[in-house]
Every structure is written in C-alpha cells, then in structure tokens.
Design an enzyme around this catalytic site. Sequence first.
Site, PDB file in Angstrom:
ATOM      1  N   TYR A 275       3.647  -4.895  -2.889  1.00  0.00           N
ATOM      2  CA  TYR A 275       2.812  -4.203  -3.874  1.00  0.00           C
ATOM      3  C   TYR A 275       1.500  -3.743  -3.236  1.00  0.00           C
ATOM      4  O   TYR A 275       1.067  -2.593  -3.438  1.00  0.00           O
ATOM      5  CB  TYR A 275       2.525  -5.127  -5.052  1.00  0.00           C
ATOM      6  CG  TYR A 275       1.411  -4.657  -5.954  1.00  0.00           C
ATOM      7  CD1 TYR A 275       1.589  -3.568  -6.808  1.00  0.00           C
ATOM      8  CD2 TYR A 275       0.176  -5.292  -5.959  1.00  0.00           C
ATOM      9  CE1 TYR A 275       0.566  -3.133  -7.638  1.00  0.00           C
ATOM     10  CE2 TYR A 275      -0.855  -4.866  -6.784  1.00  0.00           C
ATOM     11  CZ  TYR A 275      -0.665  -3.789  -7.624  1.00  0.00           C
ATOM     12  OH  TYR A 275      -1.679  -3.354  -8.444  1.00  0.00           O
TER      13      TYR A 275
ATOM     14  N   ASP B  17      -1.014  -5.904   4.981  1.00  0.00           N
ATOM     15  CA  ASP B  17      -0.370  -5.091   3.942  1.00  0.00           C
ATOM     16  C   ASP B  17      -1.006  -3.705   3.866  1.00  0.00           C
ATOM     17  O   ASP B  17      -0.314  -2.688   3.745  1.00  0.00           O
ATOM     18  CB  ASP B  17      -0.482  -5.768   2.578  1.00  0.00           C
ATOM     19  CG  ASP B  17       0.042  -7.191   2.582  1.00  0.00           C
ATOM     20  OD1 ASP B  17       0.910  -7.491   3.421  1.00  0.00           O
ATOM     21  OD2 ASP B  17      -0.421  -7.995   1.760  1.00  0.00           O
TER      22      ASP B  17
END
Length: 300
Positions: free
Chosen positions: A21, A248
């Site tokens: 995400y 990320d």
Amino acid sequence: MVELREQDESTMGLSFAGDVYNSAVYMKRCFPQLSVSMVTAIGRDRLSDKMLNRFKSESLETEFVFRHPSKVPGIYFIETDESGERRFTYWRNDSAARKLVDFLSAEVIEQLTVADTFFFSGIPLAIFEQGAHTKFWQSLERLKAAGVKVVFDPNYRAQLWTSKEEAIRQFDKALRLSDIALPGVEDLTVLYGIQSAQDAVGFCQQYELEEVVVKNGPHSVFTLVGNELLSHTITPVTKVVDTTSAGDAFNGVYLGARLSGRGIGESVQLAAKAAGTVIQHPGAIAPMAAFKQTMSEAGI
C-alpha cells in the site's frame, strides 16, 4: 493494515499502512497519470470502511479490494528509537488479508491480465494461510504468461514466518517467477548470509531477472539491467525521524518512474529522494503537501 503510534502515555494515533500500500501511495502521488490498483482483502467493519476510503483519498483503484464477511484488518503498533529505527508489534493472525488468495478466481486473474505490472512482497507470502501459496503461484504464472511484468521485494520479517527455511523456499519461487527484483541487502543478509550489495546482485543473477535493484540503506543502490551493472551514490538525509516505509517509497517511485519511461539512473535518484523525504516524517505515509513539494523540487 491499521497503524498505531503512541502520541502520549494515554493516546494512540491511528492511520493505515502496509508495504505494498505504501508503495502504491507514493507511486500515485508522483505519477498521477498511472492507474494504480490495490489487490487486497479487508473486512466489513468500520475500520475497513475507513481503510477503503483512505485508498480512494489517495486516488488508488479499489476494484480488487475484496471484502471478507467475517475477518477484519490486521493491526500493528510502531515504536521508534532516537535514530529513527523502528520496532513493530503485530496483531494479524486472523486478518482478512490472509484470505486474499480465496478471492483470486479465474475471472479476477483474467481481469488483472490487462495490467502492465504486478507488484508483491514477502509479507503476504508470510501471512497467507497454509496451502494458499500453490494457488497464488498459479495465478502469477497466468499473469506472467499474459505479459504482465512481475515485481518482487523480499521484505523479510522473521516474526511472520514459521521458519527461515520456509521463507527461503517461498522466496526462491518468487524470484524465479519475477521479472524485476527490488531486494534490500539486510533481507538477503539475514536469509542467505550475503554481506554486500555487489554480492546481492550476484545472488540475484541466478534467477535470470530482467532488472535487479539492490537497496543498500542510505549508502548506495546497485542496479543490473541486462549486462550493465551500475552503482548509484545516494545522498543521505541528516534528519531521520522514522525509517518506516523508506524502502516502500523507493519501490513505488522507482517503478512509477520506469513505467513512465525514465531511465535507470534518474529513476533511482527520484526513488532515493522519495525515501529520504519519507523518513523525515513519523509513520509510513508522509503528509501529502510536504511530500509533493519535495518531489516537485526534485523534478516530478
């Protein structure tokens, strides 16, 4: 997942995060022209409603966000030390995300074949229920056969695995099915005893990947595309608040830059700038205004 962070002795702050995400958010923020979809499972509770709304607020597509009738989102509590290094406590044994593979029907996989790229990490591999991996690998094989590029970041979290041996077995399968790998040196050190970025690149060569990007903390990034091995110097930031989501952010912006036609060197530098920006803020997701301003100054 639901992210909890201590604000004071009696108050917790609540947000939403998770490695895939986080990467999706930063990709979409930097490259809004790209269509970025989440593929996950949530519940039908109020927290799941809030999570779905957060996905939409970040302009992520939610067609493949499935809702389990009885499971709920996983939760983690994050603590950071004086240098910004983090420690996690997880509650995810009964999370809806563990059931994701149940929703990957032949029809869903067929719909996903229109994508350019499918990105996944070692964390869903760690939490999938016993027996789910076979169906997941079959799904990836169908995507790859349809021309979808498969991208993998090991992102090893020892506490999520039943054993190191099982992680190695699943990571081997993941790397053999992937076209692009985005490992961090630390992950490969723990699992395989690899001590340097150069050795990490050498390790990945056995899998005949199209593109290898090895993240070596704040020091450098090594890339191997075809036969071209490059070392990219990274300028470390001086103010580190929270290293959560650094890798990320790098993944999302690097992949977004490559999908947008940018070269290897430029993509690495933009991704490193994103990671350096994120670690100057608490939590996995940096404030949008501050993040976008910094990335605008970097050329996005």
